[in-house]
Motif scaffolding. Structure first.
Motif, PDB file in Angstrom:
ATOM      1  N   CYS A 172      -1.569  -2.820  -7.350  1.00  0.00           N
ATOM      2  CA  CYS A 172      -2.039  -2.491  -6.003  1.00  0.00           C
ATOM      3  C   CYS A 172      -2.249  -3.800  -5.245  1.00  0.00           C
ATOM      4  O   CYS A 172      -2.337  -4.870  -5.852  1.00  0.00           O
ATOM      5  N   PRO A 173      -2.319  -3.735  -3.910  1.00  0.00           N
ATOM      6  CA  PRO A 173      -2.579  -4.968  -3.157  1.00  0.00           C
ATOM      7  C   PRO A 173      -3.934  -5.566  -3.539  1.00  0.00           C
ATOM      8  O   PRO A 173      -4.896  -4.829  -3.790  1.00  0.00           O
ATOM      9  N   ALA A 174      -3.998  -6.878  -3.601  1.00  0.00           N
ATOM     10  CA  ALA A 174      -5.282  -7.537  -3.830  1.00  0.00           C
ATOM     11  C   ALA A 174      -6.227  -7.160  -2.699  1.00  0.00           C
ATOM     12  O   ALA A 174      -5.892  -7.365  -1.525  1.00  0.00           O
ATOM     13  N   PRO A 175      -7.397  -6.589  -3.003  1.00  0.00           N
ATOM     14  CA  PRO A 175      -8.310  -6.132  -1.935  1.00  0.00           C
ATOM     15  C   PRO A 175      -8.609  -7.196  -0.899  1.00  0.00           C
ATOM     16  O   PRO A 175      -8.758  -6.898   0.287  1.00  0.00           O
ATOM     17  N   LYS A 176      -8.675  -8.438  -1.318  1.00  0.00           N
ATOM     18  CA  LYS A 176      -8.995  -9.530  -0.390  1.00  0.00           C
ATOM     19  C   LYS A 176      -7.914  -9.711   0.671  1.00  0.00           C
ATOM     20  O   LYS A 176      -8.164 -10.283   1.733  1.00  0.00           O
ATOM     21  N   LEU A 177      -6.691  -9.233   0.371  1.00  0.00           N
ATOM     22  CA  LEU A 177      -5.565  -9.457   1.276  1.00  0.00           C
ATOM     23  C   LEU A 177      -5.291  -8.277   2.191  1.00  0.00           C
ATOM     24  O   LEU A 177      -4.417  -8.354   3.056  1.00  0.00           O
ATOM     25  N   THR A 178      -5.987  -7.176   2.010  1.00  0.00           N
ATOM     26  CA  THR A 178      -5.741  -6.002   2.843  1.00  0.00           C
ATOM     27  C   THR A 178      -6.617  -6.029   4.091  1.00  0.00           C
ATOM     28  O   THR A 178      -7.672  -6.668   4.123  1.00  0.00           O
ATOM     29  N   TYR A 179      -6.174  -5.328   5.114  1.00  0.00           N
ATOM     30  CA  TYR A 179      -6.967  -5.204   6.333  1.00  0.00           C
ATOM     31  C   TYR A 179      -8.202  -4.344   6.063  1.00  0.00           C
ATOM     32  O   TYR A 179      -8.207  -3.552   5.118  1.00  0.00           O
ATOM     33  N   PRO A 180      -9.217  -4.458   6.901  1.00  0.00           N
ATOM     34  CA  PRO A 180     -10.340  -3.517   6.787  1.00  0.00           C
ATOM     35  C   PRO A 180      -9.817  -2.087   6.897  1.00  0.00           C
ATOM     36  O   PRO A 180      -8.908  -1.810   7.685  1.00  0.00           O
ATOM     37  N   SER A 181     -10.375  -1.170   6.133  1.00  0.00           N
ATOM     38  CA  SER A 181      -9.826   0.189   6.112  1.00  0.00           C
ATOM     39  C   SER A 181     -10.115   0.943   7.401  1.00  0.00           C
ATOM     40  O   SER A 181      -9.259   1.658   7.909  1.00  0.00           O
TER      41      SER A 181
END
Length: 293
Positions: free
Chosen positions: A253-262
């Motif tokens: 899955c994408p690294a959480p640190k690299l994803t936009y705010p949900s």
């Protein structure tokens, strides 16, 4: 276009910051690059190439051209769903199939794999660092990484206009490190809608490209790029590709640190933006995520 060149030993010297920046750009803008001065024993690499070529001449070539499939591939139009390639796969870890590898190559391919794994781990750490992640993030995300080597020859082809050496595709896995032919071209990568020829290797450079799982883990910041191999009427091309992939049970899955705010209220973002307008956008998104959890 000049394919980026990363000088690996400069990651550990005065040019570390500059080299990390070059690596980041290569991964984000290209998805592939040359690697030099990386520390793998050159005698071992030359031995590996020599033994593969010897095995091809003694065994693989005759078997390939005597097969019905080779006749179909090389001389019938409409055979675009097959590849002008002969190859075998060595699985190094988690479970080795070295007992199935030609005896001529058995010891050398095991030694070579052990060396290239170290290089893949160094690249994974540098990529993680470039993304602001813990240095071991990609390695941990791969969860007991799987490593294999595809040994291939793309035989000399009398009718290269009728077939593909290897049809266009992206690689499914993680980091791919290619030791390839020094004389015969054929590998091409798609860049900005154009096919870019990858020239034969100079001085035992390794060619690196990224697979689909790196694109997913990095949330699309780094790219897996479509590539293909063209057959050649003047010679047979050597390819020794090491795949540093996630383990079979790895959850990707994408690294959480690299994803936009949900999700967030726009007014809340504007209030935060008013005090951070001239700061880095990525860090602003990250802070927004933390505030609005």
């Amino acid at each position: 276009m000049e394919i980026p060149v990363i000088t690996m030993d400069q990651l550990y010297g005065e040019k570390r910051s500059e080299t990390l920046s070059l690596l980041h750009n290569a991964c984000a803008q290209w998805g592939f690059f040359w690697l030099e001065n990386y520390g793998v024993n050159e005698d071992l690499m030359n031995k590996m190439k020599g033994l593969v070529n010897k095995h091809y001449e003694q065994d693989m070539e005759k078997n390939f051209f005597s097969s019905e499939m080779a006749k179909i591939r090389g001389y019938e139009k409409g055979s675009s769903n097959v590849d002008w390639e002969c190859s075998f796969m060595y699985h190094h870890q988690p479970k080795s199939n070295s007992h199935n590898i030609p005896k001529l190559l058995r010891t050398t391919v095991v030694e070579y794999a052990a060396e290239v794994i170290k290089l893949a781990e160094q690249l994974a750490a540098a990529m993680s660092e470039n993304l602001g992640l813990d240095k071991d993030y990609i390695e941990k995300a791969f969860s007991k990484p799987s490593v294999g080597i595809k040994v291939a020859k793309y035989p000399k082809c009398s009718h290269p206009e009728l077939v593909m050496g290897l049809r266009e595709h992206t690689d499914a896995g993680g980091i791919i490190l290619l030791l390839q032919d020094e004389l015969v071209p054929g590998l091409e990568f798609l860049k900005d809608g154009k096919w870019i020829p990858v020239p034969p290797t100079e001085g035992n450079r390794i060619f690196v490209n990224l697979g689909d799982q790196i694109e997913v883990i990095t949330n699309g910041i780094y790219k897996s790029i479509c590539h293909r191999v063209l057959p050649n009427k003047n010679g047979s091309r050597l390819s020794i590709a090491t795949f540093y992939n996630p383990g079979a049970d790895a959850i990707i899955c994408p690294a959480p640190k690299l994803t936009y705010p949900s999700q967030y209220r726009f007014e809340d973002y504007l209030n935060f933006y008013s005090t951070t307008k001239f700061s880095d956008k990525v860090s602003r998104f990250q802070t927004t995520k933390e505030i609005l959890k």
